[in-house]
Design a protein around this motif. Sequence first.
Motif, mmCIF file in Angstrom:
data_model
loop_
_atom_site.group_PDB
_atom_site.id
_atom_site.type_symbol
_atom_site.label_atom_id
_atom_site.label_comp_id
_atom_site.label_asym_id
_atom_site.label_seq_id
_atom_site.Cartn_x
_atom_site.Cartn_y
_atom_site.Cartn_z
ATOM 1 N N LEU A 62 8.241 -13.712 5.622
ATOM 2 C CA LEU A 62 7.444 -12.377 5.792
ATOM 3 C C LEU A 62 8.115 -11.529 4.992
ATOM 4 C CD1 LEU A 62 4.909 -11.540 7.182
ATOM 5 C CD2 LEU A 62 6.071 -10.879 9.008
ATOM 6 N N SER A 63 7.349 -10.750 4.104
ATOM 7 C CA SER A 63 7.801 -9.802 3.443
ATOM 8 C C SER A 63 6.934 -8.557 3.296
ATOM 9 C CB SER A 63 8.260 -10.245 1.919
ATOM 10 O OG SER A 63 6.971 -10.408 1.324
ATOM 11 N N ARG A 64 7.496 -7.465 2.849
ATOM 12 C CA ARG A 64 6.728 -6.372 2.584
ATOM 13 C C ARG A 64 5.455 -6.511 1.794
ATOM 14 N NH1 ARG A 64 9.062 -0.618 -0.266
ATOM 15 N NH2 ARG A 64 7.084 0.546 -0.391
ATOM 16 N N PRO A 65 4.112 -6.142 2.037
ATOM 17 C CA PRO A 65 3.102 -6.400 1.144
ATOM 18 C C PRO A 65 3.256 -6.061 -0.331
ATOM 19 C CG PRO A 65 2.430 -5.255 3.338
ATOM 20 C CD PRO A 65 3.893 -5.120 2.900
ATOM 21 N N PHE A 66 3.001 -6.898 -1.143
ATOM 22 C CA PHE A 66 3.046 -6.905 -2.675
ATOM 23 C C PHE A 66 2.076 -7.546 -3.566
ATOM 24 C CE2 PHE A 66 5.058 -10.783 -1.690
ATOM 25 C CZ PHE A 66 4.885 -11.459 -2.477
ATOM 26 N N ASP B 221 6.619 -13.978 0.999
ATOM 27 C CA ASP B 221 7.654 -14.402 -0.279
ATOM 28 C C ASP B 221 8.380 -15.766 0.046
ATOM 29 O OD1 ASP B 221 8.679 -14.325 -2.689
ATOM 30 O OD2 ASP B 221 9.964 -12.373 -2.109
ATOM 31 N N LYS C 208 6.873 -8.933 -9.543
ATOM 32 C CA LYS C 208 6.322 -8.426 -8.266
ATOM 33 C C LYS C 208 6.317 -6.895 -8.153
ATOM 34 C CE LYS C 208 8.199 -12.355 -5.996
ATOM 35 N NZ LYS C 208 9.280 -13.104 -4.911
ATOM 36 N N PRO D 109 5.790 -4.039 -5.254
ATOM 37 C CA PRO D 109 5.545 -3.582 -3.658
ATOM 38 C C PRO D 109 4.374 -2.791 -3.320
ATOM 39 C CG PRO D 109 7.955 -3.519 -4.193
ATOM 40 C CD PRO D 109 7.174 -3.832 -5.397
ATOM 41 N N ILE E 148 1.968 -11.088 1.544
ATOM 42 C CA ILE E 148 2.686 -10.668 2.693
ATOM 43 C C ILE E 148 3.728 -11.670 3.053
ATOM 44 C CG2 ILE E 148 1.010 -9.422 3.831
ATOM 45 C CD1 ILE E 148 0.653 -11.455 5.963
ATOM 46 N N CYS F 163 2.023 7.564 -1.587
ATOM 47 C CA CYS F 163 2.827 7.626 -2.986
ATOM 48 C C CYS F 163 2.413 8.419 -4.176
ATOM 49 C CB CYS F 163 3.018 6.027 -3.394
ATOM 50 S SG CYS F 163 1.345 5.258 -3.403
ATOM 51 N N GLN G 70 2.822 0.435 -2.192
ATOM 52 C CA GLN G 70 3.427 1.617 -1.461
ATOM 53 C C GLN G 70 2.606 2.607 -0.502
ATOM 54 O OE1 GLN G 70 5.782 3.959 -4.169
ATOM 55 N NE2 GLN G 70 6.317 1.945 -5.299
#
Length: 382
Positions: free
Chosen positions: A93-97, A89, A121, A123, A87, A128, A125
């Motif tokens: 803090l970023s979108r879970p990947f 990057d 990377k 992400p 979480i 989906c 989703q």
Amino acid sequence: MNKHWVSDQPFNPYACDELTPSQEKYFLASQWTLIWWKFKKHKVAMFSGFFLLAIYLVAFFAEFFAPYALETRHTQKIYSPPQQVHIFDNGELSRPFVYGWTYQLNMEILLREYQEDKSKKYPVQFFCKGDDYQLFGAISASSHLICVDQPGTLFLLGTDRLGHDMLSRILYGARISLTIGLIGIILSFTLGLTLGGLAGFYGGWIDSSVQRATEIIRSFPELPLWMALSALLPLSWSPLWIFFGITLILAMMDWTGLARAVRAKILTLREEDYTSAAILMGATPARVIKKHMLPSFFSHLIASASLSIPAMILGETALSFLGLGLRPPITSWGVLLNEAQNINNVAIYPWLMMPVVPVILVILAFNFLGDGLRDAADPYTD
């Protein structure tokens, strides 16, 4: 000398007949309402009940909640360890990947060594499109709760020797293991209530026959008897027949305790005035037992059921683990644990033991729920 304080208000002998709204609500409540009020005070049992409800919901819609379909194999990712979801990057803090997942073959120990490819990377989703599946065997769909774009992978609990995602396999296996508990307890309760009710109501040779049958079954060690009966199931049977065969075996071994409890209750209740009045008014024995006797201790039966279901689940898990229960292509928690019999594999690939975690959590939840229901079954005691 201590002073004694005495009210100077005039004494009203009828004051005790006046109920407050809360007292009136309590005294006019039905037995089931009192049971629910007392059960709500048992916080652990309440949490266990919601947890089990969520587990059964996930098992019912396993195709949607599983990241991959049951048959999906990742032949280039066998024995992959669990991937880590990030979480952050570059410190933000970023979108879970997840990163790309690669491996190198260690020729010295002949093992695959997996590592993250940070140049790629993917992400994570939600809601989906992923592997196609048949929901309930009839509805074509491809929606999943969680997934990543190809060629990325999402192995939250690793993979097995064939490249199957372990998390997906555990979710699919929950459906079989939990269903065996429910179907088994229905069969067990049907036998226990019927035979125990007849033995207690009629007595005589019926009571003697049921008691002798109960004593014979209970005299055998449980696990060896399970194993012996499971070994008798023909290898030529289809997975569906094996499923029903194992369920029937578990039910046949579990009804004896309930039958004795029901017999003891019926022996006591058949001497009550309301039971005699129902018989004199022409009620059939089946109606007397169903309408007048069982409701008086039905709450205890519910508590007993919640404590018997874990035994069914453990029985299936043990038999499948030993290779005498369900067999592939059926997937259950016991079948998954069967692959972890080799201690060398477990030492190298410890995530193969992950199916034991839901088994432990579900057993504990059923036991806590049963304790709460057993306490709530008698709402008039503190």
